[in-house]
Design a protein around this motif. Structure first.
Motif, mmCIF file in Angstrom:
data_model
loop_
_atom_site.group_PDB
_atom_site.id
_atom_site.type_symbol
_atom_site.label_atom_id
_atom_site.label_comp_id
_atom_site.label_asym_id
_atom_site.label_seq_id
_atom_site.Cartn_x
_atom_site.Cartn_y
_atom_site.Cartn_z
ATOM 1 N N VAL A 69 -6.937 -12.749 7.460
ATOM 2 C CA VAL A 69 -5.558 -12.234 7.418
ATOM 3 C C VAL A 69 -5.503 -10.914 6.666
ATOM 4 C CG1 VAL A 69 -3.240 -12.681 6.503
ATOM 5 C CG2 VAL A 69 -4.514 -14.520 7.637
ATOM 6 N N TRP A 70 -6.370 -10.749 5.675
ATOM 7 C CA TRP A 70 -6.357 -9.558 4.829
ATOM 8 C C TRP A 70 -7.370 -8.501 5.282
ATOM 9 C CZ3 TRP A 70 -2.114 -10.256 2.356
ATOM 10 C CH2 TRP A 70 -1.780 -11.501 1.820
ATOM 11 N N ALA A 71 -8.245 -8.837 6.226
ATOM 12 C CA ALA A 71 -9.370 -7.970 6.554
ATOM 13 C C ALA A 71 -8.973 -6.817 7.468
ATOM 14 C CB ALA A 71 -10.479 -8.793 7.219
ATOM 15 N N ILE A 72 -9.725 -5.724 7.395
ATOM 16 C CA ILE A 72 -9.619 -4.615 8.348
ATOM 17 C C ILE A 72 -10.603 -4.900 9.479
ATOM 18 C CG2 ILE A 72 -9.887 -2.128 8.694
ATOM 19 C CD1 ILE A 72 -9.382 -1.746 5.706
ATOM 20 N N ASP A 73 -10.108 -4.931 10.717
ATOM 21 C CA ASP A 73 -10.991 -5.267 11.822
ATOM 22 C C ASP A 73 -11.759 -4.034 12.304
ATOM 23 O OD1 ASP A 73 -9.340 -3.797 13.539
ATOM 24 O OD2 ASP A 73 -8.298 -5.556 14.308
ATOM 25 N N GLU A 74 -12.582 -4.228 13.340
ATOM 26 C CA GLU A 74 -13.442 -3.145 13.811
ATOM 27 C C GLU A 74 -12.663 -1.995 14.430
ATOM 28 O OE1 GLU A 74 -12.924 -6.245 16.991
ATOM 29 O OE2 GLU A 74 -13.438 -6.204 14.855
ATOM 30 N N LEU A 75 -11.403 -2.228 14.771
ATOM 31 C CA LEU A 75 -10.555 -1.169 15.321
ATOM 32 C C LEU A 75 -9.746 -0.456 14.238
ATOM 33 C CD1 LEU A 75 -9.207 -2.986 18.519
ATOM 34 C CD2 LEU A 75 -11.136 -1.395 18.342
ATOM 35 N N GLY A 76 -9.922 -0.874 12.984
ATOM 36 C CA GLY A 76 -9.178 -0.255 11.887
ATOM 37 C C GLY A 76 -7.822 -0.873 11.641
ATOM 38 N N ASN A 77 -7.514 -1.985 12.302
ATOM 39 C CA ASN A 77 -6.225 -2.659 12.108
ATOM 40 C C ASN A 77 -6.287 -3.597 10.907
ATOM 41 O OD1 ASN A 77 -5.145 -1.508 14.518
ATOM 42 N ND2 ASN A 77 -6.246 -3.062 15.713
ATOM 43 N N GLY A 78 -5.123 -3.916 10.365
ATOM 44 C CA GLY A 78 -5.043 -4.863 9.269
ATOM 45 C C GLY A 78 -5.338 -4.229 7.925
ATOM 46 N N GLY A 79 -5.715 -5.065 6.959
ATOM 47 C CA GLY A 79 -5.956 -4.588 5.603
ATOM 48 C C GLY A 79 -4.680 -4.526 4.784
ATOM 49 N N THR A 80 -4.805 -4.040 3.562
ATOM 50 C CA THR A 80 -3.679 -3.953 2.632
ATOM 51 C C THR A 80 -3.662 -2.587 1.979
ATOM 52 O OG1 THR A 80 -3.845 -6.326 2.154
ATOM 53 C CG2 THR A 80 -2.572 -4.986 0.610
ATOM 54 N N VAL A 81 -2.501 -1.959 1.969
ATOM 55 C CA VAL A 81 -2.330 -0.621 1.408
ATOM 56 C C VAL A 81 -1.513 -0.716 0.129
ATOM 57 C CG1 VAL A 81 -1.205 1.611 1.784
ATOM 58 C CG2 VAL A 81 -2.529 0.554 3.627
ATOM 59 N N MET A 82 -1.950 -0.034 -0.920
ATOM 60 C CA MET A 82 -1.178 0.113 -2.156
ATOM 61 C C MET A 82 -0.341 1.381 -2.010
ATOM 62 S SD MET A 82 -0.605 -1.295 -5.172
ATOM 63 C CE MET A 82 -2.032 -2.379 -5.382
ATOM 64 N N ASP A 83 0.982 1.221 -1.992
ATOM 65 C CA ASP A 83 1.845 2.344 -1.633
ATOM 66 C C ASP A 83 3.018 2.460 -2.582
ATOM 67 O OD1 ASP A 83 3.054 4.421 -0.273
ATOM 68 O OD2 ASP A 83 3.870 3.175 1.311
ATOM 69 N N SER A 84 3.107 3.588 -3.255
ATOM 70 C CA SER A 84 4.250 3.825 -4.133
ATOM 71 C C SER A 84 5.463 4.284 -3.350
ATOM 72 C CB SER A 84 3.883 4.876 -5.184
ATOM 73 O OG SER A 84 3.574 6.104 -4.552
ATOM 74 N N GLY A 85 5.305 4.544 -2.065
ATOM 75 C CA GLY A 85 6.397 5.047 -1.250
ATOM 76 C C GLY A 85 7.190 3.980 -0.537
ATOM 77 N N THR A 86 6.754 2.731 -0.599
ATOM 78 C CA THR A 86 7.498 1.626 -0.015
ATOM 79 C C THR A 86 8.003 0.753 -1.149
ATOM 80 O OG1 THR A 86 6.096 1.662 1.947
ATOM 81 C CG2 THR A 86 7.373 -0.331 1.569
#
Length: 451
Positions: free
Chosen positions: A311-328
């Motif tokens: 659920v948290w992983a970035i797949d081979e197409l670059g989808n998914g993962g988790t971003v640390m964002d001060s803008g949201t």
């Protein structure tokens, strides 16, 4: 403006001065160990948060200094505005600070006699002695996207590099790529100047994200992402490729001061590095602008939730993962994780629901009549990659949406291709340091400014 959209969250419409320390940058300039700028915050309305965050997340998912900062909250927005002095002599502009995009751009005007224009409404390139358009044949021109219909005339002395910067909602800004001198006010009252800062001089803008209410009061965007043309990259080379910020609890009165620091936060007195926890910053070649981190597990109190690592992983197409964002502002989680977390909160929270639910939130409680308006609520803990543990206080994820009403400030990300986002509300009260050379994110409850 995530890799093309706008929002650096909460703060108050007020101006601030940069604190500068250290010594010596380039010929005739001083080098500084760090630049430290205050950030102030005001509380936006929940409806504005949801609207702004939703637009931003659509943009982030589809898109593939320290400076004086003020908030757009007073004008109905949930963004940080940066006071940006550009040109010779300096012209003061307010830009939306954005860790999710790279390009620094300002609204430009080509008018010669601008005495009747609203002051600071645009950058007047003709009034600056240091304005220098980048030639379309210059290597720097390859750093920005171009309108393909515009051919470069290599033989003309004045054939500017034209750019066209698109946002996923259809918004676009276009103009000339250029270099300029920037100046930031130091606490001593003397300007700190940087030459040859690359930026976009925008003559056209259209679309809801940059002409609608979320952009009120701004004259451009200050990109702080990981790309080569962001301000964090351009100034970061002179400051150890680090920047950090500390966002204080916006519910306190008077609102305590928060800080954005470009440079070594330890040198700036932000925190003691030995008290920091660290997690790797993950590079995603499909979306290289963003600051990705890894999540290993989530606990509610002592219960580890059964969420698959995929659920948290970035797949081979670059989808998914988790971003640390001060803008949201809010935190957005992949749907499988969101469902598990909300269900566990609902199982544990026994307080009554309000008579009218706040639209857009799946769990709200009524605290009226309670002896303590801030009751003990279940605590969430994130275990990041590398073993570091992020345990925010409950005020970071239960939002006051109405008198005597608190709502769980989490939102689902339904698309399996989308990534999760740890928003700035969840980050309050921590110092976060982005070490771009070491690809590490450090965080600590210690060293944040006190009210």
């Amino acid at each position: 403006m995530g890799a093309h959209l706008l929002f650096l969250l909460l703060s108050l419409f007020s101006l601030a001065l940069a604190t500068v320390a250290g010594a010596g940058i380039g010929a005739g300039e001083s080098t500084f160990q760090y630049l430290k700028l205050p950030l102030l915050h005001n509380r936006p309305f929940p409806s504005q948060i949801l609207s702004s965050d939703s637009t931003r997340l659509i943009s982030l998912h589809r898109r593939r200094a320290q400076l004086p900062v003020t908030s757009g909250s007073a004008s109905g927005t949930g963004q940080y505005f940066v006071e940006f002095h550009l040109g010779t002599p300096p012209q003061r502009l307010l830009l939306v600070a954005d860790t999710g995009s790279d390009l620094v751009w300002v609204t430009c005007s080509a008018c010669r006699n601008c005495s009747e224009r609203v002051p600071h409404s645009a950058f007047l390139a003709r009034h600056s002695a240091s304005f220098a358009p980048v030639h379309c044949y210059d290597e720097k021109c390859k750093l920005v996207p171009h309108p393909r219909r515009v051919a470069c005339n290599h033989t003309r002395l004045h054939s500017p590099c034209r750019y066209e910067y698109f946002y996923s909602d259809g918004s676009v800004t276009s103009g000339f790529f250029a270099t300029e001198t920037t100046a930031f006010n130091a606490s001593s009252g003397l300007p700190v100047r940087f030459k040859n800062v690359k930026f976009g001089c925008g003559f056209r803008a259209s679309g809801p994200s940059i002409t609608g209410p979320s952009f009120n009061g701004a004259q451009g965007v200050l990109g702080l992402g990981r790309g080569p043309i962001s301000l964090a990259t351009q100034l970061g080379r002179r400051f150890g490729n680090k920047f950090s910020y500390c966002l204080m609890d916006y519910t306190l009165a008077p609102t305590p001061r928060s800080y954005l620091v470009i440079g070594d936060s330890q040198g700036g007195g932000a925190t003691n590095g030995s008290r920091m926890s660290f997690t790797p910053l993950i590079h995603n070649s499909v979306s290289p602008t963003f600051y990705y981190i890894g999540i290993e597990s989530v606990n509610i109190e002592d219960t580890k939730l059964p969420i698959s690592p995929s659920v948290w992983a970035i797949d081979e197409l670059g989808n998914g993962g988790t971003v640390m964002d001060s803008g949201t502002t809010l935190t957005f989680l992949a749907q499988p994780a969101y469902t598990r977390i909300v269900n566990e909160f609902k199982r544990r929270v026994k307080l009554p629901q309000p008579a009218e639910l706040t639209p857009g939130f799946d769990l709200c409680i009524n605290v009226s009549g309670l002896p303590n308006p801030n009751p003990n609520l279940p605590k969430i803990t994130f275990r990041f990659a590398g073993g570091s543990v992020f345990a925010p206080p409950t005020g970071n994820y239960f939002l006051d949406t109405a008198p005597d009403v608190k709502c769980l400030a989490l939102q689902p990300v339904a698309s399996p291709a989308a990534f999760s986002v740890i928003g700035n509300l969840m980050q309050q009260g921590f110092t976060f340091e982005f070490d771009r050379d070491q690809s590490l994110l450090g965080f600590s409850r210690h060293g944040c400014s006190q009210p």
